[in-house]
Motif scaffolding. Structure first.
Motif, PDB file in Angstrom:
ATOM      1  N   ILE A  47       0.869  -1.179   0.000  1.00  0.00           N
ATOM      2  CA  ILE A  47       0.000   0.000   0.000  1.00  0.00           C
ATOM      3  C   ILE A  47       0.901   1.223   0.000  1.00  0.00           C
ATOM      4  N   THR A  48       0.622   2.159  -0.919  1.00  0.00           N
ATOM      5  CA  THR A  48       1.404   3.392  -0.987  1.00  0.00           C
ATOM      6  C   THR A  48       0.485   4.596  -0.790  1.00  0.00           C
ATOM      7  N   ASP A  49       1.048   5.641  -0.161  1.00  0.00           N
ATOM      8  CA  ASP A  49       0.298   6.881   0.051  1.00  0.00           C
ATOM      9  C   ASP A  49       0.376   7.736  -1.218  1.00  0.00           C
ATOM     10  N   LEU A  74      -1.866   0.748   8.721  1.00  0.00           N
ATOM     11  CA  LEU A  74      -0.988   1.770   8.152  1.00  0.00           C
ATOM     12  C   LEU A  74       0.108   2.109   9.149  1.00  0.00           C
ATOM     13  N   TYR A  84      -4.889   6.609  -2.269  1.00  0.00           N
ATOM     14  CA  TYR A  84      -3.815   5.654  -2.019  1.00  0.00           C
ATOM     15  C   TYR A  84      -3.816   4.616  -3.141  1.00  0.00           C
ATOM     16  N   ASP A 103      -6.383   2.080  -7.325  1.00  0.00           N
ATOM     17  CA  ASP A 103      -6.437   3.318  -6.556  1.00  0.00           C
ATOM     18  C   ASP A 103      -7.664   3.252  -5.652  1.00  0.00           C
ATOM     19  N   LEU A 106      -8.879   7.070   0.809  1.00  0.00           N
ATOM     20  CA  LEU A 106      -8.817   6.703   2.218  1.00  0.00           C
ATOM     21  C   LEU A 106     -10.022   7.357   2.909  1.00  0.00           C
TER      22      LEU A 106
END
Length: 113
Positions: A47-49, A74, A84, A103, A106
């Motif tokens: 998971i990427t911000d 997280l 995210y 995508d 959040l």
């Protein structure tokens, strides 16, 4: 003459994946559906911000079911309403079978049944 039987017509794939943030936005509920497989694949999720930083990871060795669900936490403070990305990688040994990225905002949404 030896006959080899291959029970997989094609490599396993990620058929569907969805991410549902919990109400506290610090945890994510992942639901993943895989195509049929004869040998157990491995599943990695990153998971990427919005800045592309890794904020959660998951590695599952030899997934046993076609439909799985996991909770991730997280590692950074959540950015409410930010977009995210969830990166899914299905492998077997050193072979990449399938990869997918989705995508998601959040934001808490009641999960669909």
């Amino acid at each position: 003459m030896q006959i080899q039987i291959n029970w997989e017509d094609q490599a396993p794939q990620i058929m569907a994946a969805v991410v549902y943030p919990y109400p506290d936005l610090g945890r994510l509920w992942l639901r993943v559906a895989l195509s049929a497989f004869a040998e157990y694949p491995n599943l990695d999720v990153i998971i990427t911000d919005p800045a592309g930083n890794q904020v959660a990871t998951l590695s599952v060795i030899e997934v046993r079911e076609q439909e799985v669900a996991y909770t991730l936490h997280l590692r950074q403070a959540p950015q409410p309403a930010a977009i995210y990305q969830a990166h899914f990688l299905l492998t077997r040994g050193d072979v990449t079978l399938h990869r997918s990225t989705i995508d998601f905002p959040l934001a808490f949404v009641e999960p669909a049944s």
